[in-house]
Design a protein around this motif. Structure first.
Motif, PDB file in Angstrom:
ATOM      1  N   ASN A   1      21.529  74.338  53.261  1.00 27.90           N
ATOM      2  CA  ASN A   1      20.431  73.370  53.211  1.00 27.90           C
ATOM      3  C   ASN A   1      20.083  73.050  51.769  1.00 27.90           C
ATOM      4  O   ASN A   1      18.988  73.377  51.289  1.00 27.90           O
ATOM      5  CB  ASN A   1      19.209  73.917  53.958  1.00 27.90           C
ATOM      6  N   PRO A   2      20.991  72.408  51.039  1.00 29.60           N
ATOM      7  CA  PRO A   2      20.727  72.153  49.613  1.00 29.60           C
ATOM      8  C   PRO A   2      19.592  71.186  49.360  1.00 29.60           C
ATOM      9  O   PRO A   2      19.032  71.158  48.262  1.00 29.60           O
ATOM     10  CB  PRO A   2      22.059  71.568  49.121  1.00 29.60           C
ATOM     11  N   ALA A   3      19.227  70.390  50.362  1.00 26.03           N
ATOM     12  CA  ALA A   3      18.165  69.395  50.176  1.00 26.03           C
ATOM     13  C   ALA A   3      16.792  69.925  50.564  1.00 26.03           C
ATOM     14  O   ALA A   3      15.808  69.184  50.524  1.00 26.03           O
ATOM     15  CB  ALA A   3      18.471  68.139  50.994  1.00 26.03           C
ATOM     16  N   GLU A   4      16.696  71.209  50.926  1.00 26.82           N
ATOM     17  CA  GLU A   4      15.396  71.787  51.299  1.00 26.82           C
ATOM     18  C   GLU A   4      14.415  71.652  50.133  1.00 26.82           C
ATOM     19  O   GLU A   4      14.735  72.029  49.006  1.00 26.82           O
ATOM     20  CB  GLU A   4      15.560  73.269  51.628  1.00 26.82           C
ATOM     21  N   PRO A   5      13.229  71.079  50.376  1.00 20.57           N
ATOM     22  CA  PRO A   5      12.257  70.924  49.282  1.00 20.57           C
ATOM     23  C   PRO A   5      11.893  72.284  48.698  1.00 20.57           C
ATOM     24  O   PRO A   5      11.377  73.147  49.410  1.00 20.57           O
ATOM     25  CB  PRO A   5      11.053  70.269  49.965  1.00 20.57           C
ATOM     26  N   PRO A   6      12.166  72.523  47.414  1.00 16.88           N
ATOM     27  CA  PRO A   6      11.927  73.848  46.845  1.00 16.88           C
ATOM     28  C   PRO A   6      10.487  74.103  46.447  1.00 16.88           C
ATOM     29  O   PRO A   6      10.098  75.245  46.238  1.00 16.88           O
ATOM     30  CB  PRO A   6      12.827  73.848  45.606  1.00 16.88           C
ATOM     31  N   SER A   7       9.692  73.057  46.311  1.00 14.68           N
ATOM     32  CA  SER A   7       8.357  73.224  45.741  1.00 14.68           C
ATOM     33  C   SER A   7       7.327  72.407  46.500  1.00 14.68           C
ATOM     34  O   SER A   7       7.664  71.455  47.232  1.00 14.68           O
ATOM     35  CB  SER A   7       8.350  72.788  44.268  1.00 14.68           C
ATOM     36  N   ILE A   8       6.071  72.777  46.308  1.00 19.30           N
ATOM     37  CA  ILE A   8       4.966  71.992  46.836  1.00 19.30           C
ATOM     38  C   ILE A   8       4.843  70.728  45.982  1.00 19.30           C
ATOM     39  O   ILE A   8       5.059  70.775  44.771  1.00 19.30           O
ATOM     40  CB  ILE A   8       3.668  72.811  46.768  1.00 19.30           C
TER      41      ILE A   8
ATOM     42  N   ALA B   1      21.359  84.375  49.649  1.00 10.96           N
ATOM     43  CA  ALA B   1      20.619  83.260  49.063  1.00 10.96           C
ATOM     44  C   ALA B   1      21.547  82.086  48.781  1.00 10.96           C
ATOM     45  O   ALA B   1      21.182  80.918  48.983  1.00 10.96           O
ATOM     46  CB  ALA B   1      19.943  83.709  47.758  1.00 10.96           C
ATOM     47  N   GLY B   2      22.766  82.379  48.331  1.00 11.45           N
ATOM     48  CA  GLY B   2      23.729  81.318  48.097  1.00 11.45           C
ATOM     49  C   GLY B   2      24.100  80.585  49.366  1.00 11.45           C
ATOM     50  O   GLY B   2      24.220  79.350  49.378  1.00 11.45           O
ATOM     51  N   GLN B   3      24.258  81.328  50.463  1.00  5.00           N
ATOM     52  CA  GLN B   3      24.599  80.694  51.729  1.00  5.00           C
ATOM     53  C   GLN B   3      23.451  79.835  52.242  1.00  5.00           C
ATOM     54  O   GLN B   3      23.670  78.728  52.763  1.00  5.00           O
ATOM     55  CB  GLN B   3      24.963  81.753  52.771  1.00  5.00           C
TER      56      GLN B   3
ATOM     57  N   THR C   1      25.144  71.943  38.054  1.00  4.32           N
ATOM     58  CA  THR C   1      26.061  73.015  38.429  1.00  4.32           C
ATOM     59  C   THR C   1      26.486  72.839  39.888  1.00  4.32           C
ATOM     60  O   THR C   1      25.640  72.626  40.765  1.00  4.32           O
ATOM     61  CB  THR C   1      25.395  74.386  38.241  1.00  4.32           C
ATOM     62  N   VAL C   2      27.780  72.939  40.141  1.00  8.14           N
ATOM     63  CA  VAL C   2      28.321  72.823  41.498  1.00  8.14           C
ATOM     64  C   VAL C   2      28.622  74.226  42.017  1.00  8.14           C
ATOM     65  O   VAL C   2      29.391  74.976  41.397  1.00  8.14           O
ATOM     66  CB  VAL C   2      29.605  71.966  41.515  1.00  8.14           C
ATOM     67  N   PHE C   3      28.009  74.593  43.133  1.00  9.14           N
ATOM     68  CA  PHE C   3      28.203  75.907  43.734  1.00  9.14           C
ATOM     69  C   PHE C   3      29.114  75.807  44.957  1.00  9.14           C
ATOM     70  O   PHE C   3      29.196  74.756  45.603  1.00  9.14           O
ATOM     71  CB  PHE C   3      26.865  76.521  44.138  1.00  9.14           C
ATOM     72  N   SER C   4      29.751  76.919  45.279  1.00 13.53           N
ATOM     73  CA  SER C   4      30.591  77.014  46.473  1.00 13.53           C
ATOM     74  C   SER C   4      30.559  78.461  46.950  1.00 13.53           C
ATOM     75  O   SER C   4      30.079  79.361  46.246  1.00 13.53           O
ATOM     76  CB  SER C   4      32.035  76.616  46.144  1.00 13.53           C
TER      77      SER C   4
END
Length: 406
Positions: A370-377, A363-365, A308-311
C-alpha cells in the motif's frame, strides 16, 4: 556528554556546564516579553496516576517564561476529565486541558472525518496534532515546546535548554531537538534508537547508497527523543504522523521544509529515563514491535518520496545488512555500558535485534502492498482551507467543556 563535536549537517548545542539554569531562565523571561513561549503536554489519563507527572508539574512551576501550557488528555471519561482539571490546576501558568474524548471534541473529529481530514488512528500523533491546532487558534505564541508526561528524571533545566535555541531571535533555528543518554543509573536503555534506528540507517546507506536524508537523520544523537521546540510560523505546514513514526516524521518534515541551518539538536539532560514499552514479540500491534514497524515505514516512505525505488529483494538485503550492523553496534554498546558501570542483557538485546530484523521486512511489505497509504495527518493549513471555522470551534469546545464540567 560534554564535548564540542559538530557533525557538519546540523548544529549541535552542548551543555558545557558553564551556565546555570537560573541564568538561562532569567534570559528566557526577558525573551518571552516579545516572543511568548508555550508548552504542549500530550498525556494519557493513566499518566496522572504515575510518579513522573507530579514531579513534572512541580518543575514547570519554576518556568516563569512559559505563557501557556496545553494538555492533550487521552483515554479519559467525564470523571477523569474533572479530576485532570483539578490535577493540573497547580500550574501557575495559563493552561488548558483538551479532553479529546469529550462529546464536543468528538463532534469536531466527525466534521474532520466527513472531509476525509481526520487522523486515521488514535495515539500520541493525533494528540499532538490536536494541541497544535488549538495553539494556532489561540494566536498568541511565537515558540512551542513538546515533551512527554512520563519523564521520571525531569527537571526545569531540560525545558529551558530545549526552548532557548528557538526562543533566542539572534539564533537561526526554527526547530530544536533534544538529546541525552538513556539510562536509569544501572542499565543502558533506549533500545529502539540503539538497536533499530542507528543500525537501520547504516544498513540503508550500504544497500541503497548515499542519501542526504540518511546523513541528516544520522546526525541526530537521539532521533527518537520526544522533546522538540519549534517556532510557531512553521506549524501550519507541519505534517504529523498519527502512529509511532511521530518523531521521525517531524524530523522528516524539518528536512522537507527547512534549511539544515534552521535545525539544531540540543543537549538537555545528563541522564533521562521514562516509561519503558514491552518488546511484545507475540503481538505485532503492541509495544516495541508495533513501534519498530511504524518507524521503519516512516523512513521508507520518506525515502520513496525522494525517489528511492524499493522492492522485495531490496528489503531482504536490507534485513541481512541491518542484522549484521545491529550486532556490531551491540558490541560497542556492551563495552560502553561496562566501562560506565552499567548493565546490558546481551541475550535480551539480541532478541530485540531479531524481532526488529523481522519487522524491517514486515514494514517493507506493508509499504509495498500500500505505497499510497496517507502517512500523515493533513496540515492545519489544509484543514483551515477546508473549514475556516473549525479552529475557532475547537477553542469554543475546550472552553465549554471546562465550564460545563467545572
Amino acid at each position: 556528554m560534554a564535548d564540542f563535536h559538530q557533525n557538519g549537517n546540523i548544529a549541535t548545542l552542548h551543555n558545557l556546564r558553564t551556565r546555570s539554569t537560573e541564568d538561562l531562565t532569567r534570559e528566557l523571561v526577558a525573551l518571552a516579553g516579545n516572543r511568548r513561549i508555550s508548552l504542549i503536554l500530550p498525556s494519557l489519563y493513566s499518566e496522572l496516576e504515575g510518579e513522573a507527572l507530579p514531579r513534572i508539574l512541580a518543575e514547570l512551576a519554576k518556568a516563569p517564561y512559559l505563557h501557556r501550557i496545553i494538555i492533550g488528555l487521552d483515554r479519559a471519561d467525564e470523571a477523569q476529565y474533572r479530576h485532570a482539571r483539578e490535577f493540573f490546576s497547580v500550574l501557575p501558568q495559563t493552561h488548558s486541558v483538551i479532553w479529546n474524548d469529550s462529546p464536543r471534541m468528538l463532534a469536531i473529529q466527525e466534521r474532520l472525518r466527513m472531509m476525509d481530514l481526520a487522523p486515521r488512528e488514535p495515539g500520541k500523533g493525533k494528540n499532538v496534532w490536536s494541541c497544535l491546532g488549538y495553539l494556532l487558534a489561540c494566536q498568541d505564541s511565537s515558540v512551542v515546546a513538546i515533551h512527554d508526561c512520563d519523564i521520571v528524571t525531569y527537571t526545569s533545566d531540560m525545558l529551558a535548554r530545549l526552548v532557548y535555541p528557538v526562543a533566542n531571535p539572534n539564533f537561526p533555528y526554527q526547530m530544536a531537538k533534544g538529546f541525552y543518554p538513556r539510562t536509569d543509573g544501572s542499565k543502558l536503555n533506549g533500545r529502539v534508537t540503539r538497536l533499530l534506528v542507528s543500525p537501520l540507517l547504516i544498513a540503508l546507506k550500504r544497500v541503497i547508497g548515499d542519501r542526504d536524508y540518511l546523513d541528516y537523520l544520522r546526525s541526530f544523537r537521539y532521533p527518537l527523543s520526544g522533546e522538540f521546540a519549534m517556532r510557531v510560523p512553521i506549524l501550519p505546514d507541519l505534517r504529523i504522523p498519527s502512529d509511532w513514526g511521530l518523531e521521525i516524521g517531524v524530523l522528516s518534515e524539518a528536512w522537507r521544509n527547512l534549511a539544515p541551518k534552521s535545525v539544531c539538536q540540543v543537549e538537555i539532560a545528563d541522564s533521562y529515563d521514562h516509561k519503558h514499552q514491552p518488546l511484545s514479540e507475540e503481538d505485532a500491534n503492541a509495544g516495541l514491535s508495533r513501534m519498530s514497524v511504524d518507524i521503519c515505514k516512516a523512513i521508507f516512505r520518506k525515502l520513496a518520496t525522494d525517489g528511492t525505488v524499493f522492492s522485495e529483494e531490496i528489503f531482504r538485503s536490507l534485513k541481512a545488512t541491518y542484522y549484521r550492523a545491529a550486532l556490531d553496534l551491540l558490541e560497542s554498546y556492551y563495552n560502553d555500558a561496562r566501562m560506565n558501570g552499567l548493565s546490558i542483557d546481551r541475550h535480551q538485546e539480541e532478541q530485540a535485534i531479531e524481532l526488529f530484523a523481522r519487522n524491517v521486512v514486515l514494514a517493507g511489505q506493508i509499504f509495498l502492498d500500500n505505497p499510497a497509504e496517507p502517512p500523515s495527518i493533513p496540515t492545519w493549513n489544509r484543514v483551515h482551507s477546508a473549514d475556516p471555522d473549525i479552529m475557532a470551534d475547537m477553542l469554543k469546545a475546550v472552553s465549554e467543556d471546562a465550564t460545563e464540567y467545572a
